[in-house]
Scaffold this motif. Structure first.
Motif, PDB file in Angstrom:
ATOM      1  N   HIS A  26      38.383  49.287  47.094  1.00 11.39           N
ATOM      2  CA  HIS A  26      38.073  49.144  48.513  1.00 11.39           C
ATOM      3  C   HIS A  26      37.937  50.547  49.087  1.00 11.39           C
ATOM      4  N   ALA A  85      46.157  45.341  41.196  1.00 15.16           N
ATOM      5  CA  ALA A  85      45.056  44.422  41.494  1.00 15.16           C
ATOM      6  C   ALA A  85      44.044  45.047  42.452  1.00 15.16           C
ATOM      7  N   HIS A  86      44.509  45.878  43.363  1.00 15.67           N
ATOM      8  CA  HIS A  86      43.627  46.474  44.372  1.00 15.67           C
ATOM      9  C   HIS A  86      43.929  47.960  44.507  1.00 15.67           C
ATOM     10  N   ASN A 140      31.031  50.483  48.715  1.00 12.20           N
ATOM     11  CA  ASN A 140      31.603  49.145  48.537  1.00 12.20           C
ATOM     12  C   ASN A 140      30.656  48.230  47.759  1.00 12.20           C
ATOM     13  N   THR A 157      44.785  46.094  33.600  1.00 16.09           N
ATOM     14  CA  THR A 157      44.092  45.633  34.796  1.00 16.09           C
ATOM     15  C   THR A 157      43.497  46.824  35.540  1.00 16.09           C
ATOM     16  N   ALA A 209      31.034  49.092  44.138  1.00 12.11           N
ATOM     17  CA  ALA A 209      32.413  48.994  43.653  1.00 12.11           C
ATOM     18  C   ALA A 209      32.493  48.317  42.290  1.00 12.11           C
ATOM     19  N   GLY A 210      31.690  47.298  42.064  1.00 11.65           N
ATOM     20  CA  GLY A 210      31.690  46.616  40.768  1.00 11.65           C
ATOM     21  C   GLY A 210      31.216  47.530  39.645  1.00 11.65           C
ATOM     22  N   ARG A 244      33.926  50.089  39.088  1.00 13.54           N
ATOM     23  CA  ARG A 244      35.068  49.466  38.422  1.00 13.54           C
ATOM     24  C   ARG A 244      34.783  49.302  36.922  1.00 13.54           C
ATOM     25  N   PRO A 270      41.891  47.963  38.937  1.00 13.80           N
ATOM     26  CA  PRO A 270      41.930  47.384  40.285  1.00 13.80           C
ATOM     27  C   PRO A 270      40.553  47.199  40.906  1.00 13.80           C
ATOM     28  N   THR A 271      40.501  46.242  41.832  1.00 13.64           N
ATOM     29  CA  THR A 271      39.326  46.065  42.675  1.00 13.64           C
ATOM     30  C   THR A 271      39.323  47.209  43.683  1.00 13.64           C
TER      31      THR A 271
END
Length: 123
Positions: free
Chosen positions: A95, A51-52, A72, A90, A75-76, A79, A92-93
């Motif tokens: 960071h 997830a992260h 940051n 999945t 990040a989208g 991703r 991950p988000t």
């Protein structure tokens, strides 16, 4: 009955390694943010559920705070780029965290060199 060893830890290392390689390429070739300069991805840590992901980066030159903000905010976008490249359910988000290991190592080397030279002068 013999229990089968889980391959999950090895898989998460493989996923983290692939994320590191793909992010380095995405940042270098597709990210156009002027705050993000010469970034090196030092490592990636992925949570067990994917997830992260903590992405540790260092800089050749520039402001680490501004670069971290730029990464940051992107990040989208990054991703989405990973989603196209990775073949996992999945993605991950992300960071981004500034890694000071190389700076600390350089400082420690300077301290050691100073101590050695002052000891040589005393002898």
């Amino acid at each position: 009955m013999v229990r089968k060893k889980s391959s999950t830890p090895n898989r998460s290392f493989q996923v983290a390694d692939q994320i590191q390689r793909d992010l380095a390429e995405l940042i270098a070739r597709e990210l156009k943010d002027p705050r993000v300069g010469m970034v090196t991805i030092q490592g990636v840590e992925v949570t067990p559920d994917y997830a992260h992901a903590k992405v540790f980066f260092s800089l050749l030159k520039g402001n680490p705070v501004e670069t971290g903000e730029g990464l940051n905010q992107a990040a989208g976008f990054l991703r989405a780029g990973l989603f196209k490249r990775l073949h996992i359910h999945t993605v991950p988000t992300l960071h981004f965290i500034f890694d000071q290991t190389t700076e600390r190592a350089a400082d420690m080397n300077a301290l050691i060199a100073r101590a050695v030279s002052s000891r040589a002068k005393e002898d």
